[in-house]
Design a protein around this motif. Structure first.
Motif: not given
Length: 402
Positions: A324-326, A329-330, A344-346, A371-372
């Motif tokens: 929630h802060q950063f 993660f997607s 996440s995409e970024r 990616n995980v």
């Protein structure tokens, strides 16, 4: 004088099939590790879901040393007391009637696939031999199991590969229904794809596979090498899903750190294996089975299995707070204490970098693909270690996002 050991010696002397961290852990206790310099780490990796009771659990250590003082190895011309006790434990606790013991998950899956082919051959020689597996699966590193795994990057350079293995999309029951036929001898599936990204199977997918296999007289194999022995909050994930396979493979957590694998199956299939059909030199040795017997005894209790769900919730709540802060993660997913956080995409493709930053902060974590971020800690990890480990992860995430 004892020779000083350095990380450079890995490069000098070992075949380079791994790229280990620059630090060398030398001591473990519970969910903590210490390296050569004395730096401490919280262990969220668990030796890739192996150290289900952490490091140096006193009862497991006692089981090992007591057996080591009796007999280590006999060979398969003889049986032994620890293997018979462990076999009964697993039969009493699962759907299985018979157990085959080996040394690893790959060997357990190799035995399962060979048995499935043998069963198919007994019904329609040279015809009923197709194995359905799934894309992004992982079943081991032998030629047979790496072919069954649905990740060409691990198999394509070792061609020609064993034939008659078809890969279909995971969680796509319709694709299986359209393909399965009288030629199919087996379907092999992970209840949660571990190396493929910590992706749980949909309940209706596994239930549908069970129905299709029964309709087409095919063997349903659950690869529970990573999900087995308490990882999902039940002794095995098939119990979590309420879907019973014909063959189940187990390893990793089964020995709590001591190498052992097992194939569990029913009498009607087990009888196709006879003396000389299959075997292993070390499988079912007294040391491994004595340790595994104690591990199963400890884990297969309401206290330990029930505690997995509580720890799952602690992880999920705090990971969501960090995210929630950063917004790193997607998706955060998984079952029990097999958890995956997809970048996440970024920050796509930076899971490995995040684990490296985490290690600098004193946290050992895993990846599942590029990616995980993956966690598979001890099933009895204390709450304070979870909190401290996630504090360290938060500092690593802040550095990644800076």
């Amino acid at each position: 004088m004892e020779q000083r050991v350095t990380r450079q010696q890995f490069n000098d002397y070992l075949v380079p099939v791994y790229a280990p961290a620059e630090f060398i852990p030398v001591r473990g206790e519970g969910s903590c590790l210490w390296d050569q310099t004395g730096k401490d780490y919280i262990d969220f990796a668990g030796g890739i879901a192996v150290n289900a009771l952490g490091h140096r659990h006193p009862e497991v250590l006692r089981a090992l040393t007591e057996q080591a003082d009796k007999v280590w190895h006999l060979g398969n011309g003889y049986t032994n007391e620890p293997v018979l006790r462990l076999a009964k434990q697993l039969v009493d606790a699962t759907f299985a009637d018979k157990i085959f013991f080996c040394n690893s998950g790959a060997e357990a899956n190799e035995a399962a696939l060979k048995l499935a082919r043998l069963v198919g051959h007994s019904k329609k020689p040279n015809e009923k031999n197709e194995i359905i597996a799934f894309k992004n699966a992982f079943h081991g590193r032998t030629l047979f199991t790496v072919t069954a795994g649905g990740q060409p990057k691990y198999s394509q350079d070792f061609a020609p590969l064993p034939p008659a293995i078809t890969h279909l999309p995971f969680n796509d029951l319709q694709a299986v229904a359209e393909h399965i036929s009288a030629r199919t001898c087996a379907v092999i599936v992970e209840p949660v794809q571990g190396e493929g990204g910590v992706v749980p199977a949909n309940p209706e997918f596994l239930a549908g596979l069970r129905e299709l296999c029964s309709q087409h007289d095919a063997v349903l194999i659950f690869d529970e090498v990573q999900t087995g022995v308490g990882r999902t909050g039940d002794l095995y994930a098939y119990q979590t899903y309420g879907v019973v396979p014909d063959i189940l493979t187990s390893a990793k957590a089964l020995g709590g750190g001591f190498p052992i694998g097992a194939m569990l199956t029913v009498d009607s299939l087990a009888s196709h294996f006879q003396p000389g059909t299959h075997g292993t030199t070390y499988g079912g040795n007294p040391l491994a089975t004595a340790v595994a017997g104690k591990v199963v005894e400890i884990i297969n209790t309401p206290e330990v299995l029930g505690g997995v769900a509580l720890r799952h919730q602690w992880f999920i709540e705090r990971l969501n707070q960090i995210n929630h802060q950063f917004h790193v993660f997607s998706e955060i997913r998984g079952l029990g204490l097999l958890l995956g956080a997809e970048m996440s995409e970024r920050y796509a493709g930076q899971a490995k970098h995040l684990t490296q930053l985490a290690a600098e902060e004193g946290l050992i974590a895993l990846i599942a693909g590029t990616n995980v971020l993956r966690f598979a800690p001890s099933l009895i990890i204390p709450q304070e270690d979870i909190e401290e480990g996630l504090n360290r992860l938060e500092r690593a995430v802040a550095r990644l996002c800076a």
